[in-house]
Design a protein around this motif. Structure first.
Motif, PDB file in Angstrom:
ATOM      1  N   MET A   1       0.840  -1.192   0.000  1.00 23.94           N
ATOM      2  CA  MET A   1       0.000   0.000   0.000  1.00 23.94           C
ATOM      3  C   MET A   1       0.877   1.244   0.000  1.00 23.94           C
ATOM      4  SD  MET A   1      -2.759   1.333   2.844  1.00 23.94           S
ATOM      5  CE  MET A   1      -1.473   1.737   4.001  1.00 23.94           C
ATOM      6  N   ASP A   2       0.511   2.198  -0.836  1.00 26.93           N
ATOM      7  CA  ASP A   2       1.222   3.462  -0.874  1.00 26.93           C
ATOM      8  C   ASP A   2       0.199   4.594  -0.895  1.00 26.93           C
ATOM      9  OD1 ASP A   2       3.325   5.164  -0.817  1.00 26.93           O
ATOM     10  OD2 ASP A   2       3.970   4.824  -2.881  1.00 26.93           O
ATOM     11  N   PHE A   3       0.570   5.741  -0.386  1.00 28.45           N
ATOM     12  CA  PHE A   3      -0.321   6.903  -0.420  1.00 28.45           C
ATOM     13  C   PHE A   3       0.503   8.173  -0.356  1.00 28.45           C
ATOM     14  CE2 PHE A   3       0.248   5.982   4.051  1.00 28.45           C
ATOM     15  CZ  PHE A   3       0.272   7.209   4.685  1.00 28.45           C
ATOM     16  N   GLN A   4      -0.147   9.290  -0.651  1.00 24.94           N
ATOM     17  CA  GLN A   4       0.481  10.594  -0.625  1.00 24.94           C
ATOM     18  C   GLN A   4      -0.254  11.494   0.368  1.00 24.94           C
ATOM     19  OE1 GLN A   4       3.278  11.189  -2.431  1.00 24.94           O
ATOM     20  NE2 GLN A   4       3.146   9.076  -3.186  1.00 24.94           N
ATOM     21  N   LEU A   5       0.369  12.581   0.757  1.00 23.20           N
ATOM     22  CA  LEU A   5      -0.296  13.547   1.621  1.00 23.20           C
ATOM     23  C   LEU A   5      -1.424  14.220   0.858  1.00 23.20           C
ATOM     24  CD1 LEU A   5       2.627  15.302   3.527  1.00 23.20           C
ATOM     25  CD2 LEU A   5       1.314  13.281   4.186  1.00 23.20           C
ATOM     26  N   ARG A   6      -2.565  14.357   1.503  1.00 27.50           N
ATOM     27  CA  ARG A   6      -3.713  15.000   0.865  1.00 27.50           C
ATOM     28  C   ARG A   6      -3.546  16.507   0.801  1.00 27.50           C
ATOM     29  NH1 ARG A   6      -8.964  13.786   3.873  1.00 27.50           N
ATOM     30  NH2 ARG A   6      -9.932  14.419   1.903  1.00 27.50           N
ATOM     31  N   ASN A   7      -2.839  17.059   1.779  1.00 23.97           N
ATOM     32  CA  ASN A   7      -2.654  18.511   1.854  1.00 23.97           C
ATOM     33  C   ASN A   7      -1.206  18.831   2.208  1.00 23.97           C
ATOM     34  OD1 ASN A   7      -5.571  19.268   1.654  1.00 23.97           O
ATOM     35  ND2 ASN A   7      -5.677  18.141   3.590  1.00 23.97           N
ATOM     36  N   ILE A   8      -0.763  20.003   1.824  1.00 23.01           N
ATOM     37  CA  ILE A   8       0.555  20.471   2.241  1.00 23.01           C
ATOM     38  C   ILE A   8       0.486  20.819   3.729  1.00 23.01           C
ATOM     39  CG2 ILE A   8       2.312  22.259   1.932  1.00 23.01           C
ATOM     40  CD1 ILE A   8       1.324  22.573  -0.935  1.00 23.01           C
ATOM     41  N   PRO A   9       1.403  20.307   4.544  1.00 29.37           N
ATOM     42  CA  PRO A   9       1.396  20.662   5.977  1.00 29.37           C
ATOM     43  C   PRO A   9       1.387  22.170   6.167  1.00 29.37           C
ATOM     44  CG  PRO A   9       2.935  18.875   5.573  1.00 29.37           C
ATOM     45  CD  PRO A   9       2.478  19.344   4.219  1.00 29.37           C
ATOM     46  N   LEU A  10       0.706  22.613   7.203  1.00 24.65           N
ATOM     47  CA  LEU A  10       0.482  24.043   7.412  1.00 24.65           C
ATOM     48  C   LEU A  10       1.772  24.853   7.401  1.00 24.65           C
ATOM     49  CD1 LEU A  10      -1.579  26.289   8.098  1.00 24.65           C
ATOM     50  CD2 LEU A  10      -1.127  25.811  10.502  1.00 24.65           C
ATOM     51  N   LEU A  11       2.790  24.396   8.120  1.00 26.47           N
ATOM     52  CA  LEU A  11       4.012  25.174   8.234  1.00 26.47           C
ATOM     53  C   LEU A  11       4.931  25.033   7.027  1.00 26.47           C
ATOM     54  CD1 LEU A  11       4.926  24.762  11.999  1.00 26.47           C
ATOM     55  CD2 LEU A  11       3.447  26.436  10.893  1.00 26.47           C
ATOM     56  N   SER A  12       4.541  24.197   6.057  1.00 25.76           N
ATOM     57  CA  SER A  12       5.323  24.056   4.831  1.00 25.76           C
ATOM     58  C   SER A  12       4.786  24.939   3.709  1.00 25.76           C
ATOM     59  CB  SER A  12       5.310  22.591   4.359  1.00 25.76           C
ATOM     60  OG  SER A  12       5.909  21.751   5.309  1.00 25.76           O
ATOM     61  N   ARG A  13       3.699  25.615   3.941  1.00 24.32           N
ATOM     62  CA  ARG A  13       3.074  26.407   2.893  1.00 24.32           C
ATOM     63  C   ARG A  13       3.810  27.720   2.684  1.00 24.32           C
ATOM     64  NH1 ARG A  13      -3.147  25.150   4.883  1.00 24.32           N
ATOM     65  NH2 ARG A  13      -2.923  22.867   4.750  1.00 24.32           N
ATOM     66  N   VAL A  14       3.776  28.196   1.457  1.00 24.42           N
ATOM     67  CA  VAL A  14       4.497  29.413   1.079  1.00 24.42           C
ATOM     68  C   VAL A  14       3.501  30.502   0.717  1.00 24.42           C
ATOM     69  CG1 VAL A  14       6.119  30.438  -0.541  1.00 24.42           C
ATOM     70  CG2 VAL A  14       6.468  28.082   0.251  1.00 24.42           C
ATOM     71  N   GLY A  15       3.572  31.628   1.416  1.00 20.73           N
ATOM     72  CA  GLY A  15       2.674  32.738   1.135  1.00 20.73           C
ATOM     73  C   GLY A  15       3.396  34.044   0.908  1.00 20.73           C
ATOM     74  N   ALA A  16       4.723  34.025   1.065  1.00 24.93           N
ATOM     75  CA  ALA A  16       5.528  35.239   0.872  1.00 24.93           C
ATOM     76  C   ALA A  16       6.821  34.874   0.158  1.00 24.93           C
ATOM     77  CB  ALA A  16       5.838  35.904   2.213  1.00 24.93           C
ATOM     78  N   ASP A  17       7.389  35.839  -0.498  1.00 28.25           N
ATOM     79  CA  ASP A  17       8.669  35.668  -1.180  1.00 28.25           C
ATOM     80  C   ASP A  17       9.790  35.786  -0.153  1.00 28.25           C
ATOM     81  OD1 ASP A  17      10.909  35.738  -2.784  1.00 28.25           O
ATOM     82  OD2 ASP A  17      10.395  37.638  -3.773  1.00 28.25           O
ATOM     83  N   ARG A  18      10.617  34.767  -0.029  1.00 22.16           N
ATOM     84  CA  ARG A  18      11.712  34.816   0.943  1.00 22.16           C
ATOM     85  C   ARG A  18      12.757  35.863   0.556  1.00 22.16           C
ATOM     86  NH1 ARG A  18      11.560  30.014   4.241  1.00 22.16           N
ATOM     87  NH2 ARG A  18      13.765  30.163   4.755  1.00 22.16           N
ATOM     88  N   ALA A  19      12.815  36.225  -0.725  1.00 24.68           N
ATOM     89  CA  ALA A  19      13.673  37.314  -1.215  1.00 24.68           C
ATOM     90  C   ALA A  19      15.071  37.247  -0.610  1.00 24.68           C
ATOM     91  CB  ALA A  19      13.017  38.662  -0.921  1.00 24.68           C
ATOM     92  N   ASP A  20      15.694  36.085  -0.700  1.00 27.64           N
ATOM     93  CA  ASP A  20      16.986  35.892  -0.049  1.00 27.64           C
ATOM     94  C   ASP A  20      18.077  36.804  -0.601  1.00 27.64           C
ATOM     95  OD1 ASP A  20      16.372  33.803  -2.197  1.00 27.64           O
ATOM     96  OD2 ASP A  20      18.547  33.734  -2.140  1.00 27.64           O
ATOM     97  N   GLN A  21      17.897  37.315  -1.830  1.00 35.10           N
ATOM     98  CA  GLN A  21      18.916  38.204  -2.390  1.00 35.10           C
ATOM     99  C   GLN A  21      19.023  39.515  -1.617  1.00 35.10           C
ATOM    100  OE1 GLN A  21      16.014  37.502  -3.753  1.00 35.10           O
ATOM    101  NE2 GLN A  21      15.035  39.378  -4.495  1.00 35.10           N
ATOM    102  N   LEU A  22      17.961  39.874  -0.885  1.00 39.20           N
ATOM    103  CA  LEU A  22      17.982  41.125  -0.136  1.00 39.20           C
ATOM    104  C   LEU A  22      18.763  41.021   1.179  1.00 39.20           C
ATOM    105  CD1 LEU A  22      14.295  42.306  -0.655  1.00 39.20           C
ATOM    106  CD2 LEU A  22      16.348  43.189  -1.762  1.00 39.20           C
ATOM    107  N   ARG A  23      19.103  39.814   1.583  1.00 39.72           N
ATOM    108  CA  ARG A  23      19.821  39.644   2.847  1.00 39.72           C
ATOM    109  C   ARG A  23      21.224  40.245   2.782  1.00 39.72           C
ATOM    110  NH1 ARG A  23      18.294  33.246   3.275  1.00 39.72           N
ATOM    111  NH2 ARG A  23      16.022  33.506   3.142  1.00 39.72           N
ATOM    112  N   THR A  24      21.784  40.299   1.591  1.00 38.05           N
ATOM    113  CA  THR A  24      23.129  40.857   1.445  1.00 38.05           C
ATOM    114  C   THR A  24      23.139  42.173   0.680  1.00 38.05           C
ATOM    115  OG1 THR A  24      23.444  39.475  -0.535  1.00 38.05           O
ATOM    116  CG2 THR A  24      24.255  38.603   1.549  1.00 38.05           C
ATOM    117  N   ASP A  25      21.961  42.634   0.257  1.00 40.63           N
ATOM    118  CA  ASP A  25      21.864  43.911  -0.451  1.00 40.63           C
ATOM    119  C   ASP A  25      21.495  44.986   0.569  1.00 40.63           C
ATOM    120  OD1 ASP A  25      21.331  46.078  -2.090  1.00 40.63           O
ATOM    121  OD2 ASP A  25      20.369  44.863  -3.642  1.00 40.63           O
ATOM    122  N   VAL A  26      22.496  45.547   1.196  1.00 39.59           N
ATOM    123  CA  VAL A  26      22.276  46.487   2.292  1.00 39.59           C
ATOM    124  C   VAL A  26      21.474  47.699   1.832  1.00 39.59           C
ATOM    125  CG1 VAL A  26      23.391  47.949   4.003  1.00 39.59           C
ATOM    126  CG2 VAL A  26      24.395  45.739   3.413  1.00 39.59           C
TER     127      VAL A  26
END
Length: 309
Positions: A1-26
């Protein structure tokens, strides 16, 4: 038997841009500070929320530039930067209905918050908790300073840079290949509270190897067919929960070898479905089986298995 998650876990969901390039762009970070939003997290890891969203105040209230202890969380859909700080909770003046504001922690936010809120709070907690415990160099004990908008710490004497630590842990649903599943209760939990088996990955160990070892140590079962399901950040204080399912033998006796688990039992799919319908272990249900709340990947895994025909 195999199955998949029906929903994305709450804390894994993405609602904002992490914009990591701004971390070093002072310059870019400084230019966005005047209009930026601010998430305040108190010393108990609590935030303010209302109407299904965390409350964001004006970052400029802290001054004309980000203070050294502020951490950059990303960028909202409207382009505003978002930062977080540790400190007293303050309701902004522009909140439409102050009486609706609640003080909540991430473990109790559950489904009432949207994807952006859950992402911002989980990232903020992970970073702020790390800064609280990483103020000194692990190499020579020198006090370190925040860098990269809160995403690293630097030793001012040597220039050595440390990044946020993440501790991987596995969590696994053990089933019999049919309609029965193992659920267990930790010794510290109240009666009737059951969940999946979980444990931290050891040095030099694969996720799959960790699953087999933890289940054998905690309840004495030998599992096979370990399959990956999904993952979820768990910033209490800095974990990443990696979810699996595996097959166990109901005829194999339980053995509680490490003292962490007080009891375990096989439950049918109908029993699990009834417990899910009754709510979770925060609702005060009189169900004989109380299951984790929606904030945990454990709930999503259990719901996904219970939904199978």
């Amino acid at each position: 038997m195999d199955f998949q998650l029906r929903n994305i876990p709450l804390l894994s969901r993405v609602g904002a841009d992490r914009a990591d390039q701004l971390r070093t762009d002072v310059e870019a970070a400084a230019a966005g500070w005047a209009q930026a939003a601010l998430l305040r997290v108190d010393n108990r890891n609590q935030v303010l929320a209302a109407d299904g969203r965390v409350i964001l105040g004006p970052a400029a209230a802290l001054g004309d530039k980000p203070p050294p202890e502020a951490v950059f969380l990303g960028r909202l859909e409207d382009g505003r930067h978002v930062w977080a700080v540790r400190g007293a909770l303050v309701t902004p003046d522009d909140v439409a209905e102050p009486d609706s504001v609640e003080v909540l922690d991430l473990r109790r936010l559950g489904r009432i918050i949207d994807d952006t809120s859950s992402q911002l709070v989980s990232v903020a907690l992970a970073l702020l908790n790390w800064h609280d415990s990483a103020r000194f160099s692990p190499v020579d004990g020198t006090p370190t300073k925040p860098a990269r908008a809160g995403w690293s710490r630097v030793n001012p004497l040597t220039g050595h840079e440390e990044f946020p630590r993440v501790d991987p842990a596995v969590i696994c649903l053990v089933h019999d290949g049919g309609d029965r599943v193992v659920l267990a209760r930790q010794a510290a939990w109240p009666q009737r509270m059951f969940s999946l088996l979980a444990g931290f990955v050891e040095a030099g160990e694969s996720f799959e190897g960790c699953v087999a070892r933890e289940i054998r140590e905690e309840i004495g079962l030998t599992v096979r067919g370990v399959r990956y399901l999904g993952s979820q950040p768990w910033p209490f204080p800095r974990s990443l929960m990696v979810g699996f399912h595996a097959v166990g033998d109901p005829d194999e006796p339980f053995a509680f070898n490490d003292g962490e688990i007080a009891e375990a039992a096989w439950f049918t799919r109908d029993e699990v479905r009834a417990a899910l319908d009754a709510g979770d272990w925060t609702t005060g249900s009189d169900s004989k089986l109380l299951l984790p709340g929606s904030i945990s990947i454990a709930r999503v895994i259990i719901e996904s298995w219970a939904a199978l025909d």
